[in-house]
Motif scaffolding. Structure first.
Motif, PDB file in Angstrom:
ATOM      1  N   GLY A 194       7.530   8.890   0.071  1.00  0.00           N
ATOM      2  CA  GLY A 194       6.013   9.461   0.369  1.00  0.00           C
ATOM      3  C   GLY A 194       5.550   9.916  -0.787  1.00  0.00           C
ATOM      4  N   LYS A 195       5.823   9.797  -2.079  1.00  0.00           N
ATOM      5  CA  LYS A 195       5.217  10.168  -3.226  1.00  0.00           C
ATOM      6  C   LYS A 195       5.682   9.287  -4.343  1.00  0.00           C
ATOM      7  N   ASP A 196       5.143   9.456  -5.552  1.00  0.00           N
ATOM      8  CA  ASP A 196       5.573   9.008  -6.679  1.00  0.00           C
ATOM      9  C   ASP A 196       6.916   9.516  -7.318  1.00  0.00           C
ATOM     10  N   ALA A 197       7.829   8.915  -7.084  1.00  0.00           N
ATOM     11  CA  ALA A 197       9.243   9.508  -7.374  1.00  0.00           C
ATOM     12  C   ALA A 197       9.769   9.363  -8.949  1.00  0.00           C
ATOM     13  N   THR A 198       8.700   8.695  -9.733  1.00  0.00           N
ATOM     14  CA  THR A 198       8.932   8.576 -10.955  1.00  0.00           C
ATOM     15  C   THR A 198       9.656   9.934 -11.798  1.00  0.00           C
ATOM     16  N   ASN A 199       8.964  11.100 -11.660  1.00  0.00           N
ATOM     17  CA  ASN A 199       9.500  12.324 -12.474  1.00  0.00           C
ATOM     18  C   ASN A 199      10.758  12.994 -11.767  1.00  0.00           C
TER      19      ASN A 199
ATOM     20  N   PRO B  90      -3.099   8.423  -2.924  1.00  0.00           N
ATOM     21  CA  PRO B  90      -4.013   9.640  -3.026  1.00  0.00           C
ATOM     22  C   PRO B  90      -3.844  10.188  -4.178  1.00  0.00           C
ATOM     23  N   LYS B  91      -5.104  10.765  -4.473  1.00  0.00           N
ATOM     24  CA  LYS B  91      -5.017  11.730  -5.822  1.00  0.00           C
ATOM     25  C   LYS B  91      -4.407  12.751  -5.581  1.00  0.00           C
ATOM     26  N   LYS B  92      -4.437  13.520  -4.444  1.00  0.00           N
ATOM     27  CA  LYS B  92      -3.684  14.778  -4.295  1.00  0.00           C
ATOM     28  C   LYS B  92      -2.799  14.348  -3.073  1.00  0.00           C
ATOM     29  N   ARG B  93      -1.442  14.828  -3.421  1.00  0.00           N
ATOM     30  CA  ARG B  93      -0.377  14.473  -2.076  1.00  0.00           C
ATOM     31  C   ARG B  93      -0.424  15.370  -1.158  1.00  0.00           C
TER      32      ARG B  93
ATOM     33  N   SER C  32       0.858  -1.162  -0.035  1.00  0.00           N
ATOM     34  CA  SER C  32      -0.104   0.067   0.151  1.00  0.00           C
ATOM     35  C   SER C  32       1.018   1.279   0.006  1.00  0.00           C
ATOM     36  N   PHE C  33       0.515   2.280  -0.419  1.00  0.00           N
ATOM     37  CA  PHE C  33       1.063   3.665  -0.493  1.00  0.00           C
ATOM     38  C   PHE C  33       1.282   3.966   0.943  1.00  0.00           C
ATOM     39  N   GLU C  34       0.613   3.769   1.942  1.00  0.00           N
ATOM     40  CA  GLU C  34       0.694   4.256   3.379  1.00  0.00           C
ATOM     41  C   GLU C  34       2.018   3.197   3.726  1.00  0.00           C
ATOM     42  N   GLU C  35       2.033   2.087   3.538  1.00  0.00           N
ATOM     43  CA  GLU C  35       2.958   1.284   3.893  1.00  0.00           C
ATOM     44  C   GLU C  35       4.330   1.588   3.420  1.00  0.00           C
ATOM     45  N   ALA C  36       4.375   1.755   2.279  1.00  0.00           N
ATOM     46  CA  ALA C  36       5.740   2.405   1.448  1.00  0.00           C
ATOM     47  C   ALA C  36       6.047   3.669   1.761  1.00  0.00           C
ATOM     48  N   SER C  37       5.114   4.504   2.317  1.00  0.00           N
ATOM     49  CA  SER C  37       5.504   6.075   2.798  1.00  0.00           C
ATOM     50  C   SER C  37       6.118   5.702   4.151  1.00  0.00           C
TER      51      SER C  37
END
Length: 136
Positions: free
Chosen positions: A54-59, A88-91, A11-16
């Motif tokens: 805590g975010k998508d670091a792709t960019n 989340p849609k908005k970080r 989950s995003f929460e776990e990874a963050s």
């Protein structure tokens, strides 16, 4: 190495939660990477990696223009896929963590500048004291 489907779904929460120097996970292109072992060796410093948690670091990764070898290195840090439904849609804004000062990571040019400037400042101060304390 097994296929992507062999890896666990995170989950995003776990990874963050993994946002420290000794425990750092990054999310890129739907995958999660535990880059903790690479923190000391990252050419940009560990602060760069910490700021991408805590975010998508792709960019962040793409904007730097990493080499093919850097992209290949990711394979050994891959631990699973991110459950996109949990992202989340908005970080929410997350304040960057202040890294502890590490003198071993001080860039050499800063040390050279200080080695040059400190004696000049001392000479300037000595000159000013001498000039303004002379009897007239």
């Amino acid at each position: 190495m097994g296929s992507d489907s062999d890896k666990k779904m995170l989950s995003f929460e776990e990874a963050s939660k993994h946002n420290k120097t000794k425990d750092c996970w990054l999310i890129m292109e739907g995958k999660v990477y535990d880059v903790t072992p690479f923190m000391d060796d990252h050419p940009g410093g560990d602060e760069v990696l910490l700021s991408a948690t805590g975010k998508d670091a792709t960019n962040d990764f793409e904007d730097v223009g990493h080499s093919d070898s850097a992209r290949e290195m990711l394979d050994k840090y891959y631990i699973g896929n991110i459950d996109m439904a949990t992202v989340p849609k908005k970080r929410a804004y997350v304040a960057p963590q202040q890294a502890a000062y590490n003198p071993d990571k001080t860039p050499e040019f800063v040390i050279k500048i200080l080695q040059f400037l400190v004696p000049l400042l001392i000479l300037g101060l000595a000159f000013a004291v001498r000039h303004f304390t002379k009897e007239k």
